[in-house]
Scaffold this motif. Sequence first.
Motif, PDB file in Angstrom:
ATOM      1  N   ILE A  28       0.840  -1.204   0.000  1.00  0.00           N
ATOM      2  CA  ILE A  28       0.000   0.000   0.000  1.00  0.00           C
ATOM      3  C   ILE A  28       0.872   1.250   0.000  1.00  0.00           C
ATOM      4  N   PHE A  29       1.919   1.244   0.804  1.00  0.00           N
ATOM      5  CA  PHE A  29       2.820   2.396   0.886  1.00  0.00           C
ATOM      6  C   PHE A  29       3.445   2.716  -0.473  1.00  0.00           C
ATOM      7  N   VAL A  30       4.008   1.694  -1.132  1.00  0.00           N
ATOM      8  CA  VAL A  30       4.688   1.930  -2.417  1.00  0.00           C
ATOM      9  C   VAL A  30       3.675   2.338  -3.501  1.00  0.00           C
ATOM     10  N   SER A  31       2.544   1.634  -3.571  1.00  0.00           N
ATOM     11  CA  SER A  31       1.574   1.936  -4.621  1.00  0.00           C
ATOM     12  C   SER A  31       0.981   3.325  -4.433  1.00  0.00           C
ATOM     13  N   LEU A  32       0.640   3.691  -3.192  1.00  0.00           N
ATOM     14  CA  LEU A  32       0.057   5.015  -2.960  1.00  0.00           C
ATOM     15  C   LEU A  32       1.080   6.126  -3.165  1.00  0.00           C
ATOM     16  N   THR A  33       2.338   5.859  -2.839  1.00  0.00           N
ATOM     17  CA  THR A  33       3.372   6.874  -3.103  1.00  0.00           C
ATOM     18  C   THR A  33       3.484   7.141  -4.601  1.00  0.00           C
ATOM     19  N   LEU A  34       3.445   6.069  -5.407  1.00  0.00           N
ATOM     20  CA  LEU A  34       3.511   6.258  -6.854  1.00  0.00           C
ATOM     21  C   LEU A  34       2.266   6.961  -7.380  1.00  0.00           C
ATOM     22  N   VAL A  35       1.096   6.617  -6.834  1.00  0.00           N
ATOM     23  CA  VAL A  35      -0.122   7.327  -7.235  1.00  0.00           C
ATOM     24  C   VAL A  35       0.010   8.815  -6.895  1.00  0.00           C
ATOM     25  N   GLY A  36       0.504   9.101  -5.693  1.00  0.00           N
ATOM     26  CA  GLY A  36       0.691  10.500  -5.294  1.00  0.00           C
ATOM     27  C   GLY A  36       1.688  11.226  -6.187  1.00  0.00           C
ATOM     28  N   MET A  37       2.783  10.541  -6.569  1.00  0.00           N
ATOM     29  CA  MET A  37       3.760  11.164  -7.468  1.00  0.00           C
ATOM     30  C   MET A  37       3.134  11.443  -8.832  1.00  0.00           C
ATOM     31  N   GLY A  38       2.302  10.515  -9.297  1.00  0.00           N
ATOM     32  CA  GLY A  38       1.603  10.747 -10.565  1.00  0.00           C
ATOM     33  C   GLY A  38       0.691  11.953 -10.481  1.00  0.00           C
ATOM     34  N   ILE A 185       1.644   6.355 -12.779  1.00  0.00           N
ATOM     35  CA  ILE A 185       0.271   5.888 -12.555  1.00  0.00           C
ATOM     36  C   ILE A 185       0.112   4.446 -13.025  1.00  0.00           C
ATOM     37  N   GLY A 186       0.745   4.080 -14.168  1.00  0.00           N
ATOM     38  CA  GLY A 186       0.643   2.716 -14.671  1.00  0.00           C
ATOM     39  C   GLY A 186       1.245   1.715 -13.700  1.00  0.00           C
ATOM     40  N   ILE A 187       2.446   2.020 -13.181  1.00  0.00           N
ATOM     41  CA  ILE A 187       3.071   1.121 -12.194  1.00  0.00           C
ATOM     42  C   ILE A 187       2.221   1.054 -10.936  1.00  0.00           C
ATOM     43  N   ALA A 188       1.665   2.218 -10.547  1.00  0.00           N
ATOM     44  CA  ALA A 188       0.842   2.232  -9.335  1.00  0.00           C
ATOM     45  C   ALA A 188      -0.400   1.360  -9.490  1.00  0.00           C
ATOM     46  N   ILE A 189      -0.978   1.319 -10.689  1.00  0.00           N
ATOM     47  CA  ILE A 189      -2.177   0.490 -10.902  1.00  0.00           C
ATOM     48  C   ILE A 189      -1.851  -0.985 -10.653  1.00  0.00           C
ATOM     49  N   PHE A 190      -0.703  -1.441 -11.188  1.00  0.00           N
ATOM     50  CA  PHE A 190      -0.304  -2.838 -10.954  1.00  0.00           C
ATOM     51  C   PHE A 190      -0.102  -3.100  -9.460  1.00  0.00           C
ATOM     52  N   LEU A 191       0.521  -2.146  -8.753  1.00  0.00           N
ATOM     53  CA  LEU A 191       0.757  -2.338  -7.328  1.00  0.00           C
ATOM     54  C   LEU A 191      -0.545  -2.277  -6.535  1.00  0.00           C
ATOM     55  N   VAL A 192      -1.490  -1.456  -6.977  1.00  0.00           N
ATOM     56  CA  VAL A 192      -2.792  -1.402  -6.309  1.00  0.00           C
ATOM     57  C   VAL A 192      -3.505  -2.751  -6.456  1.00  0.00           C
ATOM     58  N   ILE A 193      -3.430  -3.334  -7.669  1.00  0.00           N
ATOM     59  CA  ILE A 193      -4.025  -4.662  -7.870  1.00  0.00           C
ATOM     60  C   ILE A 193      -3.358  -5.693  -6.953  1.00  0.00           C
ATOM     61  N   ALA A 194      -2.015  -5.587  -6.835  1.00  0.00           N
ATOM     62  CA  ALA A 194      -1.302  -6.505  -5.939  1.00  0.00           C
ATOM     63  C   ALA A 194      -1.738  -6.304  -4.492  1.00  0.00           C
ATOM     64  N   ALA A 195      -1.950  -5.032  -4.109  1.00  0.00           N
ATOM     65  CA  ALA A 195      -2.391  -4.759  -2.735  1.00  0.00           C
ATOM     66  C   ALA A 195      -3.767  -5.351  -2.479  1.00  0.00           C
ATOM     67  N   VAL A 196      -4.678  -5.215  -3.443  1.00  0.00           N
ATOM     68  CA  VAL A 196      -6.033  -5.771  -3.279  1.00  0.00           C
ATOM     69  C   VAL A 196      -5.965  -7.290  -3.120  1.00  0.00           C
ATOM     70  N   LEU A 197      -5.131  -7.945  -3.948  1.00  0.00           N
ATOM     71  CA  LEU A 197      -5.000  -9.400  -3.851  1.00  0.00           C
ATOM     72  C   LEU A 197      -4.390  -9.812  -2.511  1.00  0.00           C
ATOM     73  N   GLN A 198      -3.426  -9.043  -2.043  1.00  0.00           N
ATOM     74  CA  GLN A 198      -2.798  -9.363  -0.751  1.00  0.00           C
ATOM     75  C   GLN A 198      -3.781  -9.186   0.398  1.00  0.00           C
ATOM     76  N   VAL A 199      -4.603  -8.138   0.319  1.00  0.00           N
ATOM     77  CA  VAL A 199      -5.612  -7.947   1.364  1.00  0.00           C
ATOM     78  C   VAL A 199      -6.571  -9.136   1.377  1.00  0.00           C
TER      79      VAL A 199
END
Length: 306
Positions: A28-38, A185-199
């Motif tokens: 969540i930390f890495v994906s949201l940081t990338l979303v925020g940077m985007g 944003i593209g990398i963040a989308i993949f990480l968000v999907i990974a976060a959802v699966l991990q949750v």
Amino acid sequence: MQLTYVFSELGNGLKRNVSMSIAVIVTIFVSLTLVGMGLLLNAQAQKAENYWGSKLQITVFLCNQNSTTANCVNGEVTDAQKQSIEDVLDSNGEVASWRLETKQQAYDKWREAYVSNDETEQRVYESIRPSDMQESYWIQLKDPEKFMGIKSAVQGLPGVNSVRDLREVLKPIYFWMNVMKWGAIGIAIFLVIAAVLQVGNTIRLAAFARRREIGIMRLVGASSLYIQLPFLMESLVAALVGVGLAAGALLLFMWAVIYNTLRPTSNIVAWVDWADGFAAVGWIALIGLALTLVPTLIMTRKYLKV
């Protein structure tokens, strides 16, 4: 509802799934940081476009004795040709104002910009005279987005050597800013999907580990909310920690890079400010809560049968 039991189950769940909880928080930390940077890059691109859009001018360079373009076959621009160009500028609806830069003014500006410590280069510069420069019209537009009409109207007129539009110079900058924005944003989308699966996986493992307690609670008539609440709070804790770390990273970036590095050393463009930074933090907080609580609700209904 006994909140003591809920908080006790929350603590036990975090202890039992500590490695999975850490993995969820880091993702969540890495994906949201990338979303925020985007989001920050998007805000920066808009600020740069607005900043330069209000300052960009169309420059019409006139013929001098050295010009070789088709409009300059008769040599230096004449007074009649200049009057014809000025008539076009006065009558065109896209033009807010214009000014004529003389050869001497162009020469003075050039001398100010081109100063060299190299003796050979300096001798070359010294050989250039004001008469070698070009007169030019600097045109301010009413709407920075509407420039094609005046550009096409003047570039074919006799006495016009060339027409310069700084948008062409800035295109590569806008291109790479967009590439970085959509890349983040593209990398963040993949990480968000990974976060959802991990949750979802964490909830499934937690439900399996507590299946005996959950079965007993069903037998004694515990409500669905009572059974779901420890899982929801476990996800909420992971989301809050992940959002907090991502928000801290974005604000640290704003402080260290934007306010202490770029803003003091470069004023060529309007930079993002704290308002943009806090707006990005607000968005990632909403996204972080959504990407943990929504899958938790879905998974608890699936695996707990509540």
